[in-house]
Design a protein around this motif. Structure first.
Motif, short mmCIF file in Angstrom:
data_model
loop_
_atom_site.label_atom_id
_atom_site.label_comp_id
_atom_site.label_asym_id
_atom_site.label_seq_id
_atom_site.Cartn_x
_atom_site.Cartn_y
_atom_site.Cartn_z
N SER A 1 6.30 39.15 -52.81
CA SER A 1 6.89 39.24 -51.71
C SER A 1 8.26 40.01 -51.65
O SER A 1 8.71 40.44 -52.86
CB SER A 1 7.40 37.61 -51.35
N TYR A 2 8.71 40.51 -50.60
CA TYR A 2 9.96 41.34 -50.53
C TYR A 2 9.91 42.50 -51.39
O TYR A 2 11.06 42.98 -51.75
CB TYR A 2 11.02 40.08 -50.75
N GLY A 3 8.94 43.13 -51.40
CA GLY A 3 8.85 44.40 -52.42
C GLY A 3 8.91 44.18 -53.84
O GLY A 3 9.12 45.32 -54.43
N PHE A 4 9.21 43.14 -54.24
CA PHE A 4 8.99 42.80 -55.75
C PHE A 4 7.65 42.94 -56.38
O PHE A 4 6.71 42.68 -55.80
CB PHE A 4 9.39 41.60 -56.12
N GLU A 5 7.72 43.50 -57.68
CA GLU A 5 6.52 43.48 -58.24
C GLU A 5 6.89 42.92 -59.82
O GLU A 5 7.93 42.96 -60.08
CB GLU A 5 5.88 44.95 -58.34
N ALA A 6 5.79 42.75 -60.68
CA ALA A 6 6.03 42.41 -62.08
C ALA A 6 4.98 42.79 -62.80
O ALA A 6 4.02 43.11 -62.37
CB ALA A 6 6.23 40.91 -62.09
N GLU A 7 5.27 43.21 -64.20
CA GLU A 7 4.34 43.70 -64.93
C GLU A 7 3.89 42.87 -66.24
O GLU A 7 4.82 42.73 -66.95
CB GLU A 7 4.83 45.12 -65.56
N PHE A 8 2.73 42.65 -66.35
CA PHE A 8 2.46 41.77 -67.39
C PHE A 8 2.21 42.41 -68.50
O PHE A 8 1.39 43.35 -68.54
CB PHE A 8 1.17 40.81 -67.13
N ASN A 9 2.75 42.23 -69.85
CA ASN A 9 2.48 43.01 -71.02
C ASN A 9 2.25 41.94 -72.15
O ASN A 9 3.04 41.24 -72.72
CB ASN A 9 3.62 43.94 -71.39
N LYS A 10 0.80 41.93 -72.36
CA LYS A 10 0.46 40.85 -73.25
C LYS A 10 0.82 41.10 -74.80
O LYS A 10 1.32 40.36 -75.66
CB LYS A 10 -1.18 40.76 -73.39
N SER A 11 1.09 42.48 -75.13
CA SER A 11 1.51 42.85 -76.44
C SER A 11 3.01 42.55 -76.81
O SER A 11 3.27 42.13 -77.88
CB SER A 11 1.08 44.13 -76.85
N GLN A 12 3.57 42.74 -75.82
CA GLN A 12 5.16 42.25 -75.73
C GLN A 12 5.44 40.79 -75.39
O GLN A 12 6.59 40.54 -75.09
CB GLN A 12 6.12 43.40 -75.06
N THR A 13 4.34 40.09 -74.86
CA THR A 13 4.45 38.82 -74.15
C THR A 13 5.79 38.82 -73.37
O THR A 13 6.67 38.05 -73.22
CB THR A 13 5.04 37.54 -75.21
N SER A 14 5.64 39.98 -72.27
CA SER A 14 6.76 39.77 -71.38
C SER A 14 5.99 39.98 -69.85
O SER A 14 5.09 40.41 -69.72
CB SER A 14 7.77 41.34 -71.49
N PHE A 15 6.93 39.73 -68.97
CA PHE A 15 6.52 39.75 -67.67
C PHE A 15 8.01 40.02 -66.70
O PHE A 15 8.43 39.09 -66.02
CB PHE A 15 6.14 38.04 -67.10
N HIS A 16 8.44 41.21 -66.83
CA HIS A 16 9.65 41.77 -66.20
C HIS A 16 9.23 41.84 -64.66
O HIS A 16 8.42 42.45 -64.29
CB HIS A 16 10.01 42.80 -66.81
N LEU A 17 10.36 41.43 -63.82
CA LEU A 17 10.35 41.38 -62.53
C LEU A 17 11.13 42.94 -62.18
O LEU A 17 12.18 43.23 -62.64
CB LEU A 17 11.19 40.23 -61.80
#
Lengths: 116, 115
Positions: free
Chosen positions: A60-76
């Motif tokens: 929503s509202y133009g946000f996106e997030a990237e899942f990175n399994k190797s870094q165990t990250s999910f940055h918005l």
């Protein structure tokens, strides 16, 4: 046990600039990942989720997030911040294998301040 | 758009008193949750409820807490004998599925102040 870390208490960005709110997670199996936003005196509003598939999820509202399994990250992320994006952002996780808690585990939250 | 509602928005009580926080989940949802957020801290899971029974609870959810779905629409959280440390924002949430595939929808919260 599952856990979420949001390393930044606050993120400041100028309107029109790109923003990133960081999140890392820990689960014993594969994760379901979520971002929620909380405006003052309001409840949590769902922004987006990652279940499986494409590592870049749009919400929503133009946000996106990237899942990175190797870094165990999910940055918005958002390419261009708005003053109205100023709020408290929570990352949340649950273990999709069902071995961990089935309810959501939240991070401590990151306050996003967008300056005009 | 359907939403989760909670009443009251703010509850003030004396230590040792019983409080009941009320929630009306989204009508076609089957899974219900309570979370709490102590001021300035993270949102913490309390309990989940499905098919008229608790499906999961956290270590916070001790014997002084109980949940109930007294009718087809309401979902309540009762705190039998409130303590100062129960002061927090309490959020109700609901979802169509427990599996995590579908997001939980949160209500606006009830701010509980224990004096």
């Amino acid at each position: 046990a599952q856990s979420v870390a949001q390393p930044e208490d606050q993120v400041n960005v100028a309107e029109g600039n790109p923003l990133t709110v960081k999140c890392t997670y820990s689960v014993s199996g594969n994760p379901y990942l979520f971002w929620y936003v909380q405006y003052p005196n309001r409840g949590l509003q769902f922004l987006l989720k990652y279940i499986t598939g494409d590592n870049l999820v749009k919400g929503s509202y133009g946000f996106e997030a990237e899942f990175n399994k190797s870094q165990t990250s999910f940055h918005l992320k958002k390419p261009s911040a708005l003053v109205s994006d100023s709020a408290l952002y929570f990352c949340a996780v649950r273990d999709m294998t069902g071995k961990g808690r089935r309810a959501l585990t939240f991070g401590s939250g990151t306050r996003l301040q967008v300056q005009p | 758009e359907p939403e989760v509602t909670q009443t009251p928005s703010h509850q003030v009580t004396q230590m040792g008193q019983e409080v009941i926080l009320r929630c009306v989940p989204i009508s076609n949802h089957l899974y219900f949750y309570w979370y709490r957020q102590i001021l300035g801290q993270k949102v913490e899971f309390l309990v989940s409820f499905y098919n008229n029974e608790i499906s999961e609870k956290s270590e916070i959810f001790d014997d002084q807490f109980s949940v109930e779905r007294p009718d087809g629409s309401n979902f309540t959280l009762k705190i039998r004998s409130t303590k100062l440390e129960d002061s927090a924002m309490y959020f109700c949430a609901s979802s169509e599925a427990m599996g995590g595939l579908l997001e939980q929808f949160f209500g606006p919260g009830t701010r509980l102040t224990v004096l």
